[in-house]
Design an enzyme around this catalytic site. Structure first.
Site, PDB file in Angstrom:
ATOM      1  N   GLY A 161       0.782  -1.232   0.000  1.00 35.82           N
ATOM      2  CA  GLY A 161       0.000   0.000   0.000  1.00 35.82           C
ATOM      3  C   GLY A 161       0.811   1.277   0.000  1.00 35.82           C
ATOM      4  N   ASN A 207       1.894   2.922  -2.715  1.00 36.50           N
ATOM      5  CA  ASN A 207       1.270   3.796  -3.716  1.00 36.50           C
ATOM      6  C   ASN A 207      -0.086   4.308  -3.227  1.00 36.50           C
ATOM      7  OD1 ASN A 207       2.588   4.175  -6.533  1.00 36.50           O
ATOM      8  ND2 ASN A 207       3.119   2.084  -5.906  1.00 36.50           N
ATOM      9  N   HIS A 222       1.726  -0.174 -13.520  1.00 35.56           N
ATOM     10  CA  HIS A 222       2.497  -1.411 -13.653  1.00 35.56           C
ATOM     11  C   HIS A 222       3.979  -1.052 -13.809  1.00 35.56           C
ATOM     12  CE1 HIS A 222       3.002  -5.650 -14.613  1.00 35.56           C
ATOM     13  NE2 HIS A 222       3.833  -5.276 -15.566  1.00 35.56           N
ATOM     14  N   GLU A 261       6.643   5.947  -9.762  1.00 37.27           N
ATOM     15  CA  GLU A 261       5.209   5.734  -9.501  1.00 37.27           C
ATOM     16  C   GLU A 261       4.643   6.839  -8.611  1.00 37.27           C
ATOM     17  OE1 GLU A 261       5.053   0.885  -9.975  1.00 37.27           O
ATOM     18  OE2 GLU A 261       5.052   1.721  -7.970  1.00 37.27           O
TER      19      GLU A 261
END
Ligand code: GRF
Length: 200
Positions: free
Chosen positions: A12, A14, A104, A174
């Site tokens: 978690g 991100n 991804h 990301e």
């Protein structure tokens, strides 16, 4: 206010980055965090941000058939997958067409598909002999890592890279781009504009 629901099965980080970014945001809020694993740390992180959670065990119960309705009822505008490892059922894709995105850690279509996540994926990239990799943000359809690409960011692979160093570099990208791409999707009426756009 536009509402997003984050789906996460993982650590978690991100999800936490998104919750942090959209806390006090002028027009986007995280309305719900959904996890398909009771053990996911994303649930703990959501609680720390005061974000409501919905959890189930996909392994034991499968995907809850009423979840798309619950999301609709809450007025969710965009579903944001952040380390969500199960394939979404068709009822979700049909309820939220081009309204579900995923991130991804590879340059799709390379290194995507079932089971392509975590250390296994990064190890595969390192062994491939490729000299660059990166991240992809894409709309979700009924196949793993397959829908329309919204954004990609490439980076070099160093000969000294390890799974850990690559993981760290992917995470930095990301964290930097995922919230901005979410904003860009809401800001644009023409989502196609963002295909492979690295200016964000
Ligand atoms: C991220 O690398 C994301 O790209 C992938 O799963 C990982 C989740 O990591 N889909 P975290 O749990 O957000 O740290």
């Amino acid at each position: 206010m536009k509402k997003i629901a984050i789906f996460s099965s993982s650590e978690g980080s991100n999800a936490a980055n998104l919750m942090h970014y959209f806390k006090n945001h002028p027009f986007i809020g995280v309305d719900l965090l959904v996890s398909d694993r009771f053990s996911s740390q994303s649930l703990v992180k959501a609680a720390a941000f005061g974000v409501p959670t919905f959890s189930f065990s996909v392994a034991k119960e499968g995907f809850p058939a009423h979840l798309p309705f619950l999301l609709k009822e809450r007025g969710i505008d965009l579903v944001v997958l952040a380390g969500y490892f199960s394939l979404l059922p068709i009822c979700m894709i049909e309820a939220f067409p081009q309204k579900i995105i995923n991130i991804h850690p590879s340059l799709l279509p390379h290194f995507g598909g079932k089971g392509c996540y975590g250390s296994k994926l990064l190890d595969k990239i390192l062994r491939s002999g490729h000299t660059s990799t990166g991240i992809t943000i894409h709309f979700v359809d009924e196949e793993y890592d397959h829908g329309q690409i919204v954004f990609q960011k490439a980076c070099e692979i160093d000969h000294a890279d390890t799974v850990e160093s690559l993981r760290e570099r992917m995470k930095i990208l990301e964290y930097q781009y995922y919230p901005k791409v979410v904003e860009a999707i809401f800001a644009s009426a023409q989502q196609e504009k963002f295909v492979k756009d690295e200016r964000i």
